[in-house]
Scaffold this motif. Structure first.
Motif, mmCIF file in Angstrom:
data_model
loop_
_atom_site.group_PDB
_atom_site.id
_atom_site.type_symbol
_atom_site.label_atom_id
_atom_site.label_comp_id
_atom_site.label_asym_id
_atom_site.label_seq_id
_atom_site.Cartn_x
_atom_site.Cartn_y
_atom_site.Cartn_z
ATOM 1 N N VAL A 63 0.990 -1.240 -0.097
ATOM 2 C CA VAL A 63 0.266 -0.113 -0.136
ATOM 3 C C VAL A 63 1.168 1.649 0.133
ATOM 4 O O VAL A 63 0.196 1.987 -0.744
ATOM 5 C CB VAL A 63 -1.090 -0.083 1.049
ATOM 6 N N PHE A 108 0.642 4.048 -3.450
ATOM 7 C CA PHE A 108 -0.278 4.833 -2.347
ATOM 8 C C PHE A 108 0.883 5.787 -2.000
ATOM 9 O O PHE A 108 0.705 7.463 -1.882
ATOM 10 C CB PHE A 108 -1.573 5.054 -2.424
ATOM 11 N N ASN A 164 -0.962 9.921 1.876
ATOM 12 C CA ASN A 164 -2.052 9.429 1.075
ATOM 13 C C ASN A 164 -3.529 8.487 1.650
ATOM 14 O O ASN A 164 -4.737 8.842 2.272
ATOM 15 C CB ASN A 164 -2.126 9.505 -0.246
ATOM 16 N N VAL A 165 -2.856 7.403 2.136
ATOM 17 C CA VAL A 165 -3.332 6.996 3.287
ATOM 18 C C VAL A 165 -3.775 7.088 4.121
ATOM 19 O O VAL A 165 -4.937 7.256 4.685
ATOM 20 C CB VAL A 165 -2.542 5.211 3.340
ATOM 21 N N LEU A 194 -6.713 9.833 3.292
ATOM 22 C CA LEU A 194 -7.495 8.835 3.015
ATOM 23 C C LEU A 194 -8.896 8.409 4.766
ATOM 24 O O LEU A 194 -10.194 8.510 4.943
ATOM 25 C CB LEU A 194 -7.755 7.934 2.063
ATOM 26 N N ALA A 244 -11.633 0.220 3.134
ATOM 27 C CA ALA A 244 -10.605 1.041 2.295
ATOM 28 C C ALA A 244 -9.672 0.790 2.368
ATOM 29 O O ALA A 244 -9.294 0.782 1.008
ATOM 30 C CB ALA A 244 -10.962 2.630 3.055
ATOM 31 N N VAL A 245 -9.143 0.119 4.045
ATOM 32 C CA VAL A 245 -7.936 -0.332 3.668
ATOM 33 C C VAL A 245 -8.161 -1.550 3.350
ATOM 34 O O VAL A 245 -6.825 -1.825 2.162
ATOM 35 C CB VAL A 245 -7.645 -0.788 4.423
ATOM 36 N N SER A 292 -9.635 -2.248 -0.171
ATOM 37 C CA SER A 292 -9.729 -1.773 -1.544
ATOM 38 C C SER A 292 -8.118 -1.548 -1.635
ATOM 39 O O SER A 292 -7.930 -1.571 -3.027
ATOM 40 C CB SER A 292 -10.615 -0.865 -1.103
ATOM 41 N N LEU A 293 -7.780 -0.918 -1.249
ATOM 42 C CA LEU A 293 -6.050 -0.185 -1.068
ATOM 43 C C LEU A 293 -5.091 -1.388 -1.052
ATOM 44 O O LEU A 293 -4.005 -1.123 -2.222
ATOM 45 C CB LEU A 293 -6.041 0.559 0.152
ATOM 46 N N GLU A 343 -5.566 -2.977 -4.642
ATOM 47 C CA GLU A 343 -5.451 -2.583 -5.898
ATOM 48 C C GLU A 343 -4.217 -2.612 -5.553
ATOM 49 O O GLU A 343 -3.293 -2.723 -6.857
ATOM 50 C CB GLU A 343 -6.113 -1.428 -5.527
ATOM 51 N N ALA A 344 -3.140 -2.223 -4.822
ATOM 52 C CA ALA A 344 -1.805 -2.391 -4.542
ATOM 53 C C ALA A 344 -1.340 -3.077 -5.735
ATOM 54 O O ALA A 344 -0.580 -4.009 -5.826
ATOM 55 C CB ALA A 344 -1.476 -1.920 -3.585
#
Length: 213
Positions: free
Chosen positions: A45, A49, A53-54, A57, A69-70, A72-73, A76-77
């Motif tokens: 992450v 990102f 930024n994390v 967010l 949210a974590v 999903s991040l 995606e990472a």
């Protein structure tokens, strides 16, 4: 021993603070979502990102939304590291393509099923029509046989009546012939007695005729 191990795990910094090499505070925003035993999760992450930024967010979200949210991040990472060009977009595109293919297969399967169902209905209708035709033919043949039997029975009755009449006529003719024969025979027997000339007396033959002189 158990109390000392639990206290040591409680005092150990989260994966984010450990990666960032800072002291993990009780109000650390990363601690609930990046446990110490998952260091690679925060590393990915942070690489994609960035930690700042994390942090920003997560601070903008409600506490009940931060876990999703974590996750999903993190996903995606991970996808971005596997496919730097498309990332999770490539996975989504692939899944959408598979979904469209499945929808096409489902439509084709429904179409084929409908054809088989229609074919089955047509076959059933044809079978019913054939059975009806056979039953009609059987009824016709049965009616013809019944009519033929009736006609034969009537013809036999007529023949029997004709034979009875012939026998009666023959019987009457034979009676008439026999009566005629009897009459003829009776007449024949009576004829000699009717036409026989009277016989001369016993002394008549001894008489001599007298001629005049």
């Amino acid at each position: 021993m158990a109390s000392s191990s639990s206290s040591s795990s409680t005092n150990s910094p989260c994966a984010a603070c450990k990666f960032l090499r800072r002291k993990c505070q009780p109000e650390c925003v990363f601690a609930p979502y990046f446990p110490p035993d998952q260091p690679q999760k925060f590393a990915n992450v942070h690489k994609v990102f960035g930690a700042s930024n994390v942090t920003k967010l997560l601070n903008e979200l409600h506490p009940h939304q931060r876990e999703d949210a974590v996750n999903s991040l993190a996903y995606e990472a991970d996808m971005r590291l596997r496919d730097p060009v498309y990332g999770c977009v490539g996975v989504i595109s692939l899944l959408q393509h598979q979904l469209r293919q499945l929808q096409m297969d489902l439509t084709y399967a429904k179409s084929e099923l409908s054809k088989y169902q229609n074919h089955g209905l047509l076959a059933a209708a044809a079978a019913a029509a054939t059975i009806h035709h056979h039953n009609h033919q059987i009824n016709l043949i049965g009616g013809m046989n019944l009519s033929s039997n009736r006609s034969d029975h009537h013809h036999q009755q007529q023949l029997m009546r004709r034979r009875s009449l012939d026998v009666s006529n023959n019987y009457d003719a034979s009676n008439n012939n026999s009566n005629g024969s009897l009459l003829v025979a009776a007449g024949t027997m009576n004829a000699p007695f009717q036409h026989q000339p009277p016989r001369a007396a016993a002394g008549d033959g001894l008489r001599t005729p007298i001629h005049p002189s």
